[in-house]
Design a protein around this motif. Sequence first.
Motif, PDB file in Angstrom:
ATOM      1  N   GLU A  80    -152.153  21.622  18.638  1.00 40.75           N
ATOM      2  CA  GLU A  80    -151.089  20.914  18.477  1.00 40.75           C
ATOM      3  C   GLU A  80    -150.727  19.887  19.773  1.00 40.75           C
ATOM      4  O   GLU A  80    -150.833  20.533  20.943  1.00 40.75           O
ATOM      5  N   VAL A  81    -150.472  18.487  19.610  1.00 39.12           N
ATOM      6  CA  VAL A  81    -150.109  18.063  20.551  1.00 39.12           C
ATOM      7  C   VAL A  81    -148.818  17.291  20.110  1.00 39.12           C
ATOM      8  O   VAL A  81    -148.859  16.470  19.194  1.00 39.12           O
ATOM      9  N   GLY A  82    -147.748  17.653  20.736  1.00 44.69           N
ATOM     10  CA  GLY A  82    -146.549  16.888  20.543  1.00 44.69           C
ATOM     11  C   GLY A  82    -145.971  15.939  21.674  1.00 44.69           C
ATOM     12  O   GLY A  82    -146.364  16.043  22.860  1.00 44.69           O
ATOM     13  N   VAL A  83    -145.448  14.762  21.157  1.00 37.09           N
ATOM     14  CA  VAL A  83    -144.731  13.746  21.968  1.00 37.09           C
ATOM     15  C   VAL A  83    -143.380  13.803  21.562  1.00 37.09           C
ATOM     16  O   VAL A  83    -142.847  13.652  20.359  1.00 37.09           O
ATOM     17  N   THR A  84    -142.564  14.170  22.486  1.00 30.81           N
ATOM     18  CA  THR A  84    -141.074  14.548  22.380  1.00 30.81           C
ATOM     19  C   THR A  84    -140.373  13.712  23.025  1.00 30.81           C
ATOM     20  O   THR A  84    -140.411  13.719  24.367  1.00 30.81           O
ATOM     21  N   ALA A  85    -139.244  13.024  22.684  1.00 36.59           N
ATOM     22  CA  ALA A  85    -138.345  12.330  23.198  1.00 36.59           C
ATOM     23  C   ALA A  85    -137.270  13.485  23.856  1.00 36.59           C
ATOM     24  O   ALA A  85    -136.622  14.049  23.070  1.00 36.59           O
ATOM     25  N   LYS A 127    -146.351  15.750  11.255  1.00 39.91           N
ATOM     26  CA  LYS A 127    -147.321  16.364  11.596  1.00 39.91           C
ATOM     27  C   LYS A 127    -148.584  15.494  10.728  1.00 39.91           C
ATOM     28  O   LYS A 127    -148.205  15.122   9.774  1.00 39.91           O
ATOM     29  N   TRP A 128    -149.755  15.662  11.487  1.00 37.68           N
ATOM     30  CA  TRP A 128    -150.986  15.139  10.720  1.00 37.68           C
ATOM     31  C   TRP A 128    -152.043  15.778  11.380  1.00 37.68           C
ATOM     32  O   TRP A 128    -151.853  16.119  12.396  1.00 37.68           O
ATOM     33  N   LEU A 129    -153.282  15.657  10.642  1.00 40.28           N
ATOM     34  CA  LEU A 129    -154.455  16.378  11.065  1.00 40.28           C
ATOM     35  C   LEU A 129    -155.250  15.497  12.138  1.00 40.28           C
ATOM     36  O   LEU A 129    -155.770  14.308  12.200  1.00 40.28           O
ATOM     37  N   GLY A 130    -155.666  15.988  13.384  1.00 42.99           N
ATOM     38  CA  GLY A 130    -155.975  15.434  14.652  1.00 42.99           C
ATOM     39  C   GLY A 130    -157.244  16.280  15.039  1.00 42.99           C
ATOM     40  O   GLY A 130    -156.979  17.512  15.223  1.00 42.99           O
ATOM     41  N   ASP A 131    -158.307  15.786  15.375  1.00 45.41           N
ATOM     42  CA  ASP A 131    -159.216  16.589  16.070  1.00 45.41           C
ATOM     43  C   ASP A 131    -158.854  16.748  17.698  1.00 45.41           C
ATOM     44  O   ASP A 131    -158.399  15.937  18.333  1.00 45.41           O
ATOM     45  N   MET A 132    -159.053  17.953  18.200  1.00 37.90           N
ATOM     46  CA  MET A 132    -158.677  18.495  19.418  1.00 37.90           C
ATOM     47  C   MET A 132    -159.807  19.230  20.108  1.00 37.90           C
ATOM     48  O   MET A 132    -160.026  20.121  19.553  1.00 37.90           O
ATOM     49  N   ASP A 133    -160.188  18.442  21.424  1.00 38.95           N
ATOM     50  CA  ASP A 133    -160.927  19.234  22.166  1.00 38.95           C
ATOM     51  C   ASP A 133    -160.356  19.761  23.603  1.00 38.95           C
ATOM     52  O   ASP A 133    -159.992  18.775  24.339  1.00 38.95           O
ATOM     53  N   PHE A 134    -160.062  20.906  23.652  1.00 40.64           N
ATOM     54  CA  PHE A 134    -159.554  21.490  25.113  1.00 40.64           C
ATOM     55  C   PHE A 134    -160.514  21.989  26.135  1.00 40.64           C
ATOM     56  O   PHE A 134    -161.629  22.488  25.531  1.00 40.64           O
ATOM     57  N   ARG A 144    -158.376  16.299  24.506  1.00 40.32           N
ATOM     58  CA  ARG A 144    -158.548  15.101  24.033  1.00 40.32           C
ATOM     59  C   ARG A 144    -158.438  15.097  22.509  1.00 40.32           C
ATOM     60  O   ARG A 144    -158.797  15.835  21.575  1.00 40.32           O
ATOM     61  N   LEU A 145    -157.587  14.041  22.235  1.00 42.22           N
ATOM     62  CA  LEU A 145    -156.837  13.791  20.720  1.00 42.22           C
ATOM     63  C   LEU A 145    -157.754  12.756  20.134  1.00 42.22           C
ATOM     64  O   LEU A 145    -157.641  11.634  20.593  1.00 42.22           O
ATOM     65  N   SER A 146    -158.254  12.935  19.004  1.00 38.32           N
ATOM     66  CA  SER A 146    -158.836  11.706  18.245  1.00 38.32           C
ATOM     67  C   SER A 146    -158.840  12.100  16.670  1.00 38.32           C
ATOM     68  O   SER A 146    -158.397  13.035  16.189  1.00 38.32           O
ATOM     69  N   GLU A 147    -159.167  10.998  16.032  1.00 37.36           N
ATOM     70  CA  GLU A 147    -159.340  11.154  14.602  1.00 37.36           C
ATOM     71  C   GLU A 147    -160.523  10.212  14.208  1.00 37.36           C
ATOM     72  O   GLU A 147    -160.665   9.084  14.745  1.00 37.36           O
ATOM     73  N   ALA A 148    -161.288  10.824  13.619  1.00 34.96           N
ATOM     74  CA  ALA A 148    -162.699  10.197  13.062  1.00 34.96           C
ATOM     75  C   ALA A 148    -163.469   9.510  14.132  1.00 34.96           C
ATOM     76  O   ALA A 148    -163.799   8.241  13.734  1.00 34.96           O
ATOM     77  N   GLY A 149    -163.468  10.127  15.320  1.00 35.13           N
ATOM     78  CA  GLY A 149    -164.276   9.297  16.328  1.00 35.13           C
ATOM     79  C   GLY A 149    -163.393   8.500  17.198  1.00 35.13           C
ATOM     80  O   GLY A 149    -163.876   8.060  18.198  1.00 35.13           O
ATOM     81  N   THR A 150    -162.178   8.153  16.779  1.00 33.45           N
ATOM     82  CA  THR A 150    -161.577   7.238  17.598  1.00 33.45           C
ATOM     83  C   THR A 150    -160.412   7.943  18.583  1.00 33.45           C
ATOM     84  O   THR A 150    -159.670   8.771  17.848  1.00 33.45           O
ATOM     85  N   GLU A 151    -160.543   7.644  19.875  1.00 34.26           N
ATOM     86  CA  GLU A 151    -159.465   8.457  20.614  1.00 34.26           C
ATOM     87  C   GLU A 151    -158.122   8.034  20.608  1.00 34.26           C
ATOM     88  O   GLU A 151    -158.008   6.794  20.656  1.00 34.26           O
ATOM     89  N   ALA A 260    -159.072  20.067  10.870  1.00 34.97           N
ATOM     90  CA  ALA A 260    -159.822  19.031  11.765  1.00 34.97           C
ATOM     91  C   ALA A 260    -160.774  19.945  13.001  1.00 34.97           C
ATOM     92  O   ALA A 260    -160.583  21.117  12.851  1.00 34.97           O
ATOM     93  N   ARG A 261    -161.313  19.119  13.693  1.00 33.62           N
ATOM     94  CA  ARG A 261    -161.981  19.856  14.556  1.00 33.62           C
ATOM     95  C   ARG A 261    -161.225  20.558  15.945  1.00 33.62           C
ATOM     96  O   ARG A 261    -160.248  19.849  16.225  1.00 33.62           O
ATOM     97  N   PHE A 262    -161.651  21.714  16.140  1.00 35.20           N
ATOM     98  CA  PHE A 262    -160.436  22.253  17.116  1.00 35.20           C
ATOM     99  C   PHE A 262    -161.796  23.094  17.898  1.00 35.20           C
ATOM    100  O   PHE A 262    -162.426  24.048  17.509  1.00 35.20           O
ATOM    101  N   THR A 263    -161.797  22.632  19.193  1.00 38.30           N
ATOM    102  CA  THR A 263    -162.861  23.397  20.191  1.00 38.30           C
ATOM    103  C   THR A 263    -162.075  23.762  21.484  1.00 38.30           C
ATOM    104  O   THR A 263    -161.112  23.054  21.984  1.00 38.30           O
ATOM    105  N   VAL A 264    -162.765  24.706  22.170  1.00 38.59           N
ATOM    106  CA  VAL A 264    -162.020  25.097  23.332  1.00 38.59           C
ATOM    107  C   VAL A 264    -163.298  25.217  24.261  1.00 38.59           C
ATOM    108  O   VAL A 264    -164.277  25.971  24.103  1.00 38.59           O
ATOM    109  N   ALA A 265    -163.334  24.698  25.625  1.00 40.98           N
ATOM    110  CA  ALA A 265    -164.526  24.771  26.486  1.00 40.98           C
ATOM    111  C   ALA A 265    -163.960  25.658  27.640  1.00 40.98           C
ATOM    112  O   ALA A 265    -162.884  25.167  28.019  1.00 40.98           O
TER     113      ALA A 265
END
Length: 281
Positions: A80-85, A127-134, A144-151, A260-265
């Motif tokens: 999850e990636v949150g942007v919170t005011a 909430k919406w589905l996003g690809d996340m590579d940690f 890195r948060l992206s959707e359908a190849g767009t960062e 969505a894609r969810f990876t950890v390196a």
Amino acid sequence: MTETVRLPLAYHDTAVASSYHLASAEAVAALLPRRGGRPLLRPIPLPGGRTPVAVHAYRYRTVTWTGTGGATHTLAPYGEVGVTAGVLAGPAARGGARPATGGFVLQLPVTSREARDLGREAWGLPKWLGDMDFLDAPALQRVRLSEAGTEVLVHTVRTRGPALRGSSSRTLWSVRDGRLLETPIPVSARWQAHPGPGGAELVLGAHRLAAWLRRLELSSSPLTAFRAVEYRSTLPAGRSLGPVDGVPAAPYPGSDAASARFTVAYPGTAPLPQYPEVAVR
């Protein structure tokens, strides 16, 4: 038949990296709920017409809830990636109660439809589905948060020094079915902090939501950054504070896939998919 999820949710094992950035108080105020033309929440004021906006990167590794018969159930792990005011809730929102400080979620992409649907239905979260590579390294966490190849964004937090115990709770506000919800979230955590601009970096990409974030005039470097060495929390149902008549636009719909894609390196490893059925693209 699958049992309906019952609240509260218990988060037993969570990786967290957070940074706090300056943003336009005027732009943030335009996104907050109102009643009768009056704001229910106000951006926390800082000099120069600025306000704090947090970017949080979470990896929820163990999430449970208790069924009607007392059995323990689990949610699938998710990112999850949150942007919170950062906001103040005054008497108009809280019925004359003492003003409180907390967060109003502006964007909250996740990696599973299960987590997306529950967040939308129970709290009205965007909430919406996003690809996340940690990337998880001893002194650094990056997503890195992206959707359908767009960062959308790249969020990097660096930490140093001893881990200290932080606050015991935080308050979240959201709008569900036209009503303002207040949700207190008990937290038990130990944090490593990196105050000042060197603690984190936020880079926005070419996605349409990156353009939306640019309109908030987010600073790329932070006021401060934190990383959790230990983090446990409980997420209960929210308390209704009454109707609102001014709400943000409908949340970004995104994909309706199961995940969505969810990876950890880790240092020296290739990205490790957290969902076997989702191939690394």
